[in-house]
Design a protein around this motif. Structure first.
Motif, short mmCIF file in Angstrom:
data_model
loop_
_atom_site.label_atom_id
_atom_site.label_comp_id
_atom_site.label_asym_id
_atom_site.label_seq_id
_atom_site.Cartn_x
_atom_site.Cartn_y
_atom_site.Cartn_z
N UNK A 1 0.85 -1.19 0.00
CA UNK A 1 0.00 0.00 0.00
C UNK A 1 0.89 1.25 0.00
N UNK A 2 1.74 1.30 -1.02
CA UNK A 2 2.78 2.32 -1.11
C UNK A 2 2.22 3.74 -0.99
N UNK A 3 1.06 4.00 -1.57
CA UNK A 3 0.48 5.34 -1.57
C UNK A 3 -0.37 5.62 -0.35
N UNK A 4 -0.41 4.67 0.60
CA UNK A 4 -1.18 4.83 1.84
C UNK A 4 -2.66 5.10 1.54
N UNK A 5 -3.20 4.33 0.59
CA UNK A 5 -4.60 4.48 0.18
C UNK A 5 -5.55 4.15 1.34
N UNK A 6 -6.57 4.99 1.53
CA UNK A 6 -7.62 4.71 2.52
C UNK A 6 -8.77 4.00 1.82
N UNK A 7 -9.09 2.82 2.30
CA UNK A 7 -10.20 2.04 1.76
C UNK A 7 -10.72 1.16 2.87
N UNK A 8 -11.87 0.58 2.67
CA UNK A 8 -12.38 -0.37 3.66
C UNK A 8 -12.74 -1.67 2.97
N UNK A 9 -12.50 -2.77 3.66
CA UNK A 9 -12.67 -4.10 3.08
C UNK A 9 -14.02 -4.70 3.39
N UNK A 10 -14.72 -4.17 4.39
CA UNK A 10 -16.07 -4.64 4.71
C UNK A 10 -16.76 -3.58 5.55
N UNK A 11 -18.06 -3.75 5.71
CA UNK A 11 -18.86 -2.83 6.51
C UNK A 11 -20.09 -3.59 7.00
#
Length: 829
Positions: A793-803
């Protein structure tokens, strides 16, 4: 025009799927070790890839199945050390973790969105052909592998156990006849230190031993509390394996293996972003008046500010102490799990054309974990999960060659015993406050329902904690046959059939814990059920079940039995147009066995089983090598006709508006294209591009929405099924001098938006995101050592894998922030 890093990655992956007609089937160059030495790149391009997708060694190009295969060197170079790393190279595979920490596998859109330890998946996982029947068995580190194969589409004729979507087969490195050893050490951010190693020890001409291990430790948590100076996210996983291979006589092989892992990592914390319809202050419902003081302000302040580094959870000072009737949970928010697997293989060549194979497996996983998915610093929902799953399996088969046919016939038996328990703590949940308030407001303390004589103090601390318990006894028996028929030198017909009978005995309920549920159940629930069902049921005692059965008008254990059989089959035609061009067409049918959930069950209907599901697959594919096999292209078109899909959906609860249950979706479908292309450019550059275009559709199903109202879901998409997912890997490997070489690798994955449930809820939907992994390093040209600097995650992306929703708040679970480190590998031989 400007682009974000996610948009740039999306263009890269989309270009891989559209500019070159490649949409994910096999990664041939990856399976050929991604040209591990610079001066061997072109030679690697002409190597044949051997897989065991049909339970025997075959060239990948000859197998009429959509496959991706990755060899040992590729797995090391791409730092695949966990099952959850596979989607970065196999984009049609999606892996998310539910709020109870159980992995959810989805392949080409086909998955099972439940979070129980006891749940089986539509994507089978196998370790050296032994089924890891429950996804949680894959929670340990991945290490010392010879190959990973990802098979797409139903695989039930040869593999059987719950493989309607496909399967992932991990093939471990086996003992060899030379003395070898290897050691890997690495350090990184978050105070990380990992190690991995193996020893290959010949013990004579006919006996060999291989031992391997991996340790992972990160002593700094990557998740920071948004409200105080605390962290979560430490990683502590350890795995080991021992394999003994003997060839006591000519034509016989005996292999014994033991493997295991321990996981003591922190639990994943969530990020609260909203409310359920029944507790949303904007809806001015009765239950919304009982939200924890300050929680609405906390969500308003943070829901647009969450990032990859922050989350929140209840402080120990809130959740730990006992309060009146409600016992607290003071355990650390962490896993304390272990797994052990044993495998025995006997192969005996009866004649030159007939071989007998016996494969015995024993797997056991035990879990003791505490996690908080409040997503806020309040006691909204904390759980302590305890359970174990034990699986014993035995397969016997004969395989051989007779005339124009290579065939396999055999039988399979397995028995699983599963205990799945969790205790929930929810003292500040709006539902709890509402029920307590209604008991006082309706004056239930002064009614005949208060025969136990509860006081106001009892009610004020009731309903803080309860338990969900379940026991399963599962048995599978099957017989199967498969054959490859050579119709002509370039034409092969594959046929397969498998008859399976599955039985499942279940007993479970939600129950009181040390008196906490007695006041609210015996006062409020009993009075409510009397009004609705006319049943004046007996009160529950300490630790008794509080799940209500409307048919009998009583509280008690819910029992069910599933006894189902099915016939899975496959027909495929493979045509070798020339040595470098293959085509295949297949029709297959697979089944996933019925399943029973472990829910917070107010009504017995919530724990009713879902019957087995059926998937019929139609596929057309090609496997093409071009430019002297420097370019390898694989392309598959597929259509799935899906019957009785199992899905976790909302249930209209008479008290709590909505709770969860399992249901069968009578009819649905999925279709699309997937493929990949591997290109060697010159002697030093290799590019692998993969992608999947997918359309999923529920057909004619009416269910319950989050507000507890009937709703048509006709045309809705499957959960966790993005319309596009793609991956790209670029490897440069070139000599520096006659002793050293330089290697640089960039790997990226992108997926479009996806829904987390059938609901199109912006709070729960997964946004489009992309991640980039990279490494640079130097290595000895003989691969005796290498030193690399890497980042994930080189760019330090914010994402979520579940909710998910916790009956009060909507909560997202973020993907890991950027990690980086240095790795040194050595090989002694």
């Amino acid at each position: 025009m400007t682009f974000t890093r996610t948009q740039l990655l999306a263009l890269l992956c989309a270009g891989s799927a559209l500019a070159t007609p490649a949409f994910a089937q096999s990664a041939p160059q990856s399976a050929r070790e991604s040209a591990p030495q610079a001066d061997e790149a072109n030679a690697a391009a002409s190597q044949e890839i051997i897989v065991t997708a049909q339970r025997r060694e075959q060239s990948l190009a000859d197998v009429p199945v959509s496959i991706q295969a990755f060899g040992a060197q590729s797995l090391k170079n791409l730092r695949v050390t966990s099952t959850e790393d596979l989607p970065s190279v196999a984009p049609s595979l999606n892996i998310s973790r539910g709020y109870q920490g159980v992995p959810i596998y989805t392949l080409r859109g086909v998955g099972f969105n439940t979070i129980n330890l006891s749940a089986t998946s539509t994507v089978g996982t196998y370790l050296d052909e032994v089924a890891l029947a429950y996804p949680f068995m894959n929670s340990g580190p991945v290490f010392d592998l010879e190959r990973v194969e990802v098979l797409k589409g139903p695989q039930g004729t040869l593999y059987g156990r719950n493989t309607t979507a496909g399967l992932v087969n991990f093939i471990t490195a086996k003992p060899k006849d030379t003395l070898q050893a290897g050691l890997t050490v690495e350090g990184g951010n978050f105070k990380t230190f990992n190690s991995e190693g193996f020893v290959n020890l010949p013990l004579g001409e006919n006996l060999g031993l291989r031992a391997a291990f991996r340790t992972e430790d990160s002593w700094d948590g990557w998740q920071k509390s948004a409200s105080r100076n605390e962290t979560l996210g430490e990683n502590h996983r350890y795995g080991g394996r021992l394999t003994l291979t003997a060839r006591p006589v000519e034509g016989m092989k005996i292999e014994l293996a033991a493997n295991g892992w321990i996981n003591k990592s922190d639990a994943l914390a969530g990020q609260a972003v909203g409310f359920t319809p029944n507790t949303d202050p904007a809806n001015k419902t009765l239950f919304s008046n009982f939200n924890a003081p300050g929680v609405a302000d906390f969500i308003a302040a943070n829901k647009t500010r969450w990032d990859q580094d922050h989350a929140d959870w209840a402080p120990l000072s809130q959740r730990g102490p006992d309060i009146g009737r409600g016992a607290g949970i003071s355990d650390p928010l962490a896993e304390d799990d272990w797994f052990v697997g044993l495998r025995g293989l006997l192969e005996f060549e009866i004649t030159p054309d007939v071989t007998f194979v016996a494969l015995t497996g024993y797997n056991k996983v035990k879990r003791d974990a505490t996690f908080d998915w409040s997503g806020a610093p309040y006691e909204i929902l904390i759980q302590k999960a305890q359970g174990e799953a034990r699986s014993i399996s035995q397969e016997v088969r004969f395989q051989g060659k007779t005339g124009p046919a290579q065939w396999t016939v055999g039988g399979y038996f397995s028995n699983d015993k599963v205990t799945d328990n969790n205790r929930t703590l929810l003292g500040q949940n709006a539902n709890v406050g509402a029920v307590r308030g209604l008991i006082f407001g309706l004056g239930l303390l002064g009614t005949p329902f208060n025969s136990p004589g509860y006081t106001a103090a009892d009610v004020a601390t009731s309903f803080r904690t309860y338990r969900d318990t379940a026991d399963f006894d599962v048995e599978t028996k099957s017989v199967f046959a498969s054959a490859d028929w050579t119709l002509a030198p370039s034409l092969t017909l594959t046929t397969g059939i498998r008859y399976t009978r599955d039985t499942q005995d279940y007993a479970g309920c939600s129950r009181d814990f040390n008196g906490s549920m007695q006041p609210n159940v015996n006062l409020f629930n009993r009075s409510f059920f009397y009004q609705v069902y006319g049943a004046f049921t007996a009160p529950i005692g300490v630790n008794q079940c509080n799940t209500f059965d409307p048919a009998t008008g009583t509280f008690g254990i819910v029992r069910s039995k599933l006894d189902e059989d099915n016939v899975a089959w496959r027909v495929a035609l493979g045509w070798e147009a020339n040595a470098d061009t293959h085509f295949f067409a297949s029709v297959s049918r697979g089944y996933k066995s019925g399943s029973t959930p472990v829910n917070a069950a107010n009504i017995s209907t919530q724990n009713a089983p879902a019957r087995q599901e059926k998937l019929t697959s139609y596929e057309l594919g090609t496997k093409v090598a071009l430019a002297n096999r420097a370019v390898n292209l694989n392309l598959t078109a597929f259509y799935y006709d899906y019957g009785d899909k199992q899905l976790a959906v909302y249930f209209a609860d008479p008290i709590y508006t909505t709770l969860l249950r399992l249901d069968n979706i009578p009819k649905s479908r999925a279709y699309g294209l997937d493929g990949d292309v591997s290109v060697n450019i010159g002697s030093h550059l290799n590019v692998v591009l993969a992608g999947t275009l997918l359309k999923t559709e529920i057909q004619g199903y009416t269910g319950i929405d989050a507000a507890g109202l009937p709703k048509s879901y006709d045309g809705a998409t499957f959960p966790l099924s993005p319309e596009f997912s793609g991956a790209a890997t670029v490897t440069w490997d070139s000599p520096i001098n006659d002793r050293l070489a330089f290697r640089a690798i960039v790997n990226g994955r992108y997926q479009s938006s996806a829904k987390n449930t059938l609901e199109d809820d912006p709070q729960l939907n997964l946004k489009p995101y992309g991640t980039i992994n990279a490494s640079i390093g130097v290595h000895d040209v003989d691969n005796k050592w290498d030193l690399s600097l890497w980042a994930r995650n080189l760019t330090n992306e914010y994402y979520w894998v579940s909710a998910a929703t916790n009956a009060n708040l909507a909560v997202r679970f973020p993907g890991h922030s950027r990690t980086w480190g240095v790795t040194l590998r050595t090989l002694f031989k």
